[in-house]
Design a protein around this motif. Structure first.
Motif, mmCIF file in Angstrom:
data_model
loop_
_atom_site.group_PDB
_atom_site.id
_atom_site.type_symbol
_atom_site.label_atom_id
_atom_site.label_comp_id
_atom_site.label_asym_id
_atom_site.label_seq_id
_atom_site.Cartn_x
_atom_site.Cartn_y
_atom_site.Cartn_z
ATOM 1 N N THR A 5 0.843 -1.208 0.000
ATOM 2 C CA THR A 5 0.000 0.000 0.000
ATOM 3 C C THR A 5 0.876 1.255 0.000
ATOM 4 O O THR A 5 0.626 2.198 -0.754
ATOM 5 N N ILE A 6 1.914 1.219 0.861
ATOM 6 C CA ILE A 6 2.809 2.386 0.949
ATOM 7 C C ILE A 6 3.575 2.548 -0.367
ATOM 8 O O ILE A 6 3.721 3.657 -0.888
ATOM 9 N N HIS A 9 1.335 4.029 -3.005
ATOM 10 C CA HIS A 9 1.111 5.445 -2.742
ATOM 11 C C HIS A 9 2.327 6.270 -3.146
ATOM 12 O O HIS A 9 2.220 7.276 -3.843
ATOM 13 N N GLU A 10 3.504 5.803 -2.715
ATOM 14 C CA GLU A 10 4.735 6.549 -3.018
ATOM 15 C C GLU A 10 4.981 6.615 -4.526
ATOM 16 O O GLU A 10 5.372 7.641 -5.053
ATOM 17 N N LYS A 12 2.768 6.354 -6.887
ATOM 18 C CA LYS A 12 1.745 7.215 -7.492
ATOM 19 C C LYS A 12 2.086 8.692 -7.270
ATOM 20 O O LYS A 12 2.049 9.496 -8.200
ATOM 21 N N VAL A 13 2.441 9.009 -6.042
ATOM 22 C CA VAL A 13 2.748 10.412 -5.712
ATOM 23 C C VAL A 13 3.963 10.891 -6.511
ATOM 24 O O VAL A 13 3.993 11.998 -7.026
ATOM 25 N N GLU A 226 6.677 14.494 6.146
ATOM 26 C CA GLU A 226 5.713 13.692 6.908
ATOM 27 C C GLU A 226 5.945 13.843 8.407
ATOM 28 O O GLU A 226 5.013 13.808 9.190
#
Lengths: 424, 309
Positions: A5-6, A9-10, A12-13, A226
């Motif tokens: 999941t991480i 996300h990373e 994609k970002v 973050e």
């Protein structure tokens, strides 16, 4: 496992935005632009220059003109005068007789850029050995060198002939030998041009350096953001710090690999198809194995430096603190780039061999050695193993320091603080 | 469902952040950890959520130690808002729910419902940085409860909210409480805690100085006093009161130990006086906290003076 999941996300970002697209398309040109291109431009000035030679001894003037005419365009005084008249810089009836008139005429020709420069030879040249080269710009070292060498040969020839040697024998002594460089590789002997090798190493080395630095710093900054935005508290209530660390590094590593793939495809299209069409003779030696080694060493270097930058990002309290703590890592990354020329020239020296095995410098230095010389397979394997061990060590340190650093805030931390966190 | 912490200890080097802290809270209750800044609230919450490991002590979620699947049943709202400012609300909410083990299709409708409920549906595709502080706070709250956690930790949930939003959030919290969720608050706002929490722990310098239900704490610190507003002449109260502050239409009566407010009321009703208002005087949580902390401070100073520290 929440790494996926991480990771998603990373990735994609990082990869699915306009900045990434622009950087992917423009990146190689930028890297070439700031690194290789200046060297190519400096070494490849091939514009033919036009000069005049003036000496009161017409014999010297004529012979030097002959010696230089293969390498540059030689104009005699009459031609220069005609051009100046044609361009209406002087009147048709201008009389040029005396030495100072000729020098004035040549100065005008140089300043009006009718000729690049003129070579004034002392009438007593054989004794005084004096000559003056008047130009409108002094940056052209290549042609200056040619003139210097020609004058030197001219003097040596004169001295030898005046000592009674056969003029033909003397002129044959100055013929340049042809030197062809061949590199012994596993595939056999291959023609290698040093300049092309240097440019290849510089190009690929810069790609390794810049991508590792950019992506590594991006991880450091992303961790810092973050941390300072306190998003990390929410994330750490959902996943383990180590998952967070690995997911982040893997996500950005894949984004980088995507970028590398695009660059490789662009490179192949450019060199294989566009190059010949546009008649571009680029000084690069591109082989498929270079791309394989590039990717292997990029991944290893990336993981090593990313773990380092992640530790530093977690321990920083602001951008300034991040910048200060990043310096040791950046210096290790910069050393191979700063030393690229001696590394290419002495690729099998003990020091370069050490650098090619030392994990902080090996991703770039071993890659250069692969391109330039033929390091043994054992050396390559040892460098990869050492890198893997160091990455594992960095990851262990990161997993210890990371959660503590993330939750600590309020002041600037030092390496001493980071060391003390290892005890928790 | 319940959370139980037993004898938690945590120190950072020489600093003792949490010392021998225990509590138990169960479903359908709202539990407040209250204390000033630096009291050890955040450390306690972080230990409960497994972000930090206690030096010693145990934390049990319904009798079991915190494990990977329990993490997915926790919802956490940090004090300082932790959202990706450059990303759009929908992406952030889905990512944070996915980290809690939910799939996008499982939570998409609920996300829309919650955005609708908190009047944020038109901001679904807007970047977080374009939202006001209050809106971002509500998005953070939605991210805390979107995955339908059983255990909810809220650190200063009302800060930055306007009164209407506070009401919306409080109503929603009461719904969650009624659904049987275990809810924990960490706050230094005593008034909020007093209104919302069923049980509280007052901590200072990592030590619990007071704990229990709000009522029990108040009764422990109450002066057993009554305030009345009346017409007529107040009867002689010596048999029930230690002390009476008497004014023409108002009086404060401090009762003798063992005499309840009920006894007092029936005594007054039997007399000729007409009672307009009868109120049991209770100290606020704020005054109790200040009193307790001052007492501890004085004891510490006394101890240091005695021992020449």
């Amino acid at each position: 496992m929440k790494i996926k999941t991480i990771f998603n996300h990373e990735f994609k970002v990082f990869a699915l935005n306009k900045t990434f697209l622009i950087l992917t398309l423009v990146g190689p040109f930028l890297i070439l632009g700031v690194t290789v291109l200046p060297s190519i431009l400096t070494m490849n000035i091939s514009e033919t220059i036009s000069i005049s030679i003036f000496c009161m001894d017409k014999n010297i003037e004529e012979n030097l003109g002959k010696a230089l005419q293969n390498m540059m365009q030689i104009f005699d005084i009459e031609q220069v005068k005609n051009i100046l008249i044609q361009k209406e810089f002087i009147a048709k009836d201008t009389i040029i007789e005396k030495e100072e008139d000729i020098i004035k005429l040549l100065d005008l020709a140089v300043s009006k850029k009718v000729i690049t420069g003129y070579l004034y030879i002392d009438p007593d040249f054989y004794q005084s050995k004096k000559a003056t080269f008047v130009v409108n710009k002094i940056a052209d070292y290549k042609n200056l060198g040619i003139i210097e060498v020609t004058l030197k040969q001219f003097l040596v020839s004169y001295n030898l002939i005046s000592q009674g040697l056969n003029p033909e024998l003397v002129s044959s002594a100055f013929v340049q030998p042809e030197l062809e460089v061949k590199q012994l590789t596993k595939a056999g002997k291959e023609n290698q041009d040093f300049f092309a090798l240097l440019m290849t190493c510089l190009g690929f080395g810069m790609i390794l350096y810049m991508t590792t630095l950019l992506y590594g710093q991006s991880i450091g900054r992303s961790v810092l953001t973050e941390k300072t935005s306190k998003t990390v508290e929410v994330l750490l209530s959902s996943a383990r710090p180590i998952e967070f660390l690995y997911g982040k590094i893997l996500g950005q590593a894949f984004a980088a690999l995507l970028q590398y793939t695009v660059w490789a495809v662009m490179g192949i299209i450019f060199f294989k198809y566009l190059g010949p069409i546009l008649n571009l003779n680029l000084p690069f030696t591109i082989k498929t194995e270079y791309f394989i080694y590039l990717i292997v060493y990029f991944i290893l270097g990336f993981f090593l430096y990313s773990a380092g930058f992640a530790i530093i990002g977690s321990a920083s309290d602001d951008e300034q603190n991040l910048g200060q703590l990043s310096w040791p890592l950046i210096i290790f990354l910069m050393i191979p780039i700063v030393m690229i020329s001696p590394i290419v020239m002495n690729s099998d020296s003990t020091f370069v061999k050490f650098m090619s095995l030392f994990p902080m410098t090996s991703p770039i230095v071993m890659f250069i050695r692969v391109v330039v010389s033929t390091p043994s397979f054992i050396e390559i394997i040892i460098s990869i193993l050492l890198l893997l061990i160091t990455i594992a060590l960095f990851m262990i340190i990161a997993s210890k320091v990371f959660p503590i650093g993330l939750l600590m805030s309020g002041r600037k931390f030092t390496f001493k603080d980071i060391r003390s966190w290892l005890k928790f | 469902m319940e959370i139980e912490a037993r004898n938690l200890y945590k120190s950072y080097g020489q600093v003792q952040a949490v010392k021998d802290f225990s509590f138990k809270t169960e479903s359908g209750k709202i539990y407040g950890i209250i204390g000033p800044n630096g009291a050890g609230k955040s450390t306690t919450i972080r230990m409960i959520m497994g972000i930090l490991l206690p030096d010693s002590g145990q934390i049990l979620f319904s009798g079991e130690k915190l494990n990977y699947s329990t993490l997915n049943r926790i919802g956490y709202l940090p004090e300082e808002r932790g959202l990706y400012r450059k990303q759009i609300c929908e992406d952030v909410l889905i990512y944070l729910a996915e980290l809690k083990g939910k799939k996008k299709k499982q939570i998409y409708n609920r996300m829309c419902e919650l955005l609708e409920r908190f009047n944020l549906i038109e901001y679904k595709n807007k970047k977080i940085e374009t939202l006001s502080k209050g809106m971002a706070q509500k998005i953070q709250f939605i991210s805390t409860v979107l995955h339908e956690p059983d255990y909810i930790f809220l650190d200063e949930p009302f800060s930055g909210l306007d009164p209407v939003s506070i009401d919306e959030l409080r109503d929603f919290l009461l719904e969650l409480k009624n659904q049987g969720k275990v809810i924990m608050f960490s706050t230094h706002n005593m008034e909020q805690a007093e209104r919302i929490c069923d049980n509280i722990s007052l901590i200072n310098h990592g030590i619990e100085v007071l704990g229990g239900t709000i009522e029990s704490i108040k009764s422990r610190f109450g002066k057993n006093s009554i305030s009345i507003s009346f017409e007529g002449i107040l009867p002689d109260l010596k048999s029930i009161a230690k002390n009476v502050q008497n004014y023409p239409k108002w009086a404060e009566i401090e009762l003798i130990n063992g005499v309840s407010s009920q006894d007092c009321l029936s005594f007054l009703v039997k007399s000729d006086v007409k009672i307009n208002k009868f109120e049991v005087i209770q100290p606020s949580l704020h005054s109790i906290f200040v009193k307790v902390v001052k007492e501890i401070y004085n004891e510490e100073v006394e101890y240091e003076d005695k021992n020449n520290i």
